[in-house]
Design an enzyme around this catalytic site. Structure first.
Site, PDB file in Angstrom:
ATOM      1  N   ASP A 209       0.858  -1.202   0.000  1.00  0.00           N
ATOM      2  CA  ASP A 209       0.000   0.000   0.000  1.00  0.00           C
ATOM      3  C   ASP A 209       0.887   1.242   0.000  1.00  0.00           C
ATOM      4  O   ASP A 209       2.100   1.163   0.143  1.00  0.00           O
ATOM      5  CB  ASP A 209      -0.867  -0.006   1.268  1.00  0.00           C
ATOM      6  CG  ASP A 209      -0.007  -0.087   2.516  1.00  0.00           C
ATOM      7  OD1 ASP A 209       0.381   0.970   3.017  1.00  0.00           O
ATOM      8  OD2 ASP A 209       0.328  -1.201   2.971  1.00  0.00           O
ATOM      9  N   ASP A 211       0.500   3.658   2.330  1.00  0.00           N
ATOM     10  CA  ASP A 211       0.201   4.242   3.631  1.00  0.00           C
ATOM     11  C   ASP A 211      -0.943   5.249   3.448  1.00  0.00           C
ATOM     12  O   ASP A 211      -1.971   4.869   2.867  1.00  0.00           O
ATOM     13  CB  ASP A 211       1.475   4.843   4.249  1.00  0.00           C
ATOM     14  CG  ASP A 211       1.343   4.965   5.758  1.00  0.00           C
ATOM     15  OD1 ASP A 211       0.815   4.037   6.389  1.00  0.00           O
ATOM     16  OD2 ASP A 211       1.752   5.995   6.309  1.00  0.00           O
TER      17      ASP A 211
END
Ligand SMILES: CSC[C@H]1O[C@H](OP(=O)(O)O)[C@H](O)[C@@H]1O
Ligand code: ADE
Length: 294
Positions: A209, A211
């Site tokens: 991801d 974040d």
């Protein structure tokens, strides 16, 4: 000669290691408490492997609840000389997209609630941590990734937060601004304890991801981490299998000094050492405390 034994610690989404042959489960007892799970010991090619899922099967343990000392201690007792840690991480770089691997070479420790040393009152030691990753081990992972056609970056800084909550936006842009590459919750104190136990350590940081800093991507949540980690588990298994097949039979001395970290590190005078603590250090510090049995 020290026989090379490869340890693998699996992170989120990596709870077993397909391809492990002649596998047996071993419940290794540790004076440091309960490790995350039983060790699964087997081989890939000629290399002996000890595998441990860091959160336990079923992902029972949060990053703060993992007994990192017991995990490293049982790896040491299993004869592990070289340890590859697999971690799901958030990325601070546009080009480090989900599915990309970063072979980090530095860590920043922002954890607060974890036992981070085998050494304390009664046997004080200070090991060097300037270069926490074994460069030869990391290069072996890089060579294997090239051979397996897995895109990766060589080098980078992983900031390890306490969690279990993900970061705030202000924290995320601060870490990005500081030039950190990826973020996780488990590399510390694992890397510090591996160093104290004189085990050569390297991390495969698997980006799951962005974040929460990226204007064009959703903020991290568990569902996205798990989805990417599961998609990438087979890639991790392929990478580890290649490292194992090409691994030397004899442990290669570590240029960063991982395997000699305790030389000169213990401050406490022999007469002032606590016999109870010394007993607990029987595996981790055997080479320096009981050289005749090492
Ligand atoms: C499931 S999201 C957060 C969780 O994932 C990472 O685990 P690991 O490093 O063991 O792969 C992160 O550190 C958190 O524990
Ligand atoms: N964004 C993130 N922050 C902390 N740990 C993570 N593990 C995977 N993604 C993460």
């Amino acid at each position: 000669m020290t026989k090379a034994v490869l340890g693998i610690i699996g992170g989120s989404g990596v709870y077993d290691l397909p391809g492990l042959e002649d596998m047996r489960e071993e419940r290794v007892a540790s004076p440091w408490g309960e490790p995350s799970d039983v060790l699964r010991i087997g081989r890939i090619g000629e290399t002996t492997i000890a595998f441990l899922p860091r959160h336990g099967r079923g992902h029972r343990l949060s990053p703060s609840d993992i007994n990192y000392r017991a995990n490293i201690d049982v790896m040491k007792r299993a004869g592990v000389t070289d340890l590859i840690s697999v971690s799901a991480v958030g990325s601070f770089k546009d080009e480090y997209h989900p599915g990309f691997f970063v072979l980090v070479d530095q860590y920043v420790d922002r954890t607060r609630k974890r036992e981070n040393s085998f050494f304390s009152q009664g046997c004080v030691a200070h090991v060097p941590m300037a270069h926490p990753v074994g460069p030869l081990l990391r290069q072996r992972i890089a060579d294997a990734a090239l051979a397996e056609d897995i895109p990766f970056a060589l080098g980078g800084t992983l900031v390890c937060i306490e969690g279990p909550q993900f970061s705030t936006y202000a924290e995320s842009i601060t870490y990005k601004g500081l030039g950190y590459d990826v973020i996780g919750m488990t590399a510390m104190p694992e890397a510090k304890l591996a160093r104290e136990a004189e085990i050569t350590y390297a991390t495969i940081a698997m980006v799951t991801d962005y974040d929460c800093w990226h204007p064009e991507h959703d903020h991290v949540d568990v569902a996205s981490v798990v989805a990417v980690a599961q998609q990438n588990a087979a890639k991790v298994a392929r990478l580890v299998a290649r490292v194992a097949r090409d691994f030397p039979a004899e442990h290669e001395p570590c240029p960063a000094g991982s395997d000699r970290a305790l030389d000169g590190a213990i401050m406490t005078a022999p007469s002032a050492r606590d016999p109870e603590l010394l007993k607990k250090l029987d595996a981790v510090a055997r080479r320096v405390l009981n050289p005749s049995q090492a």
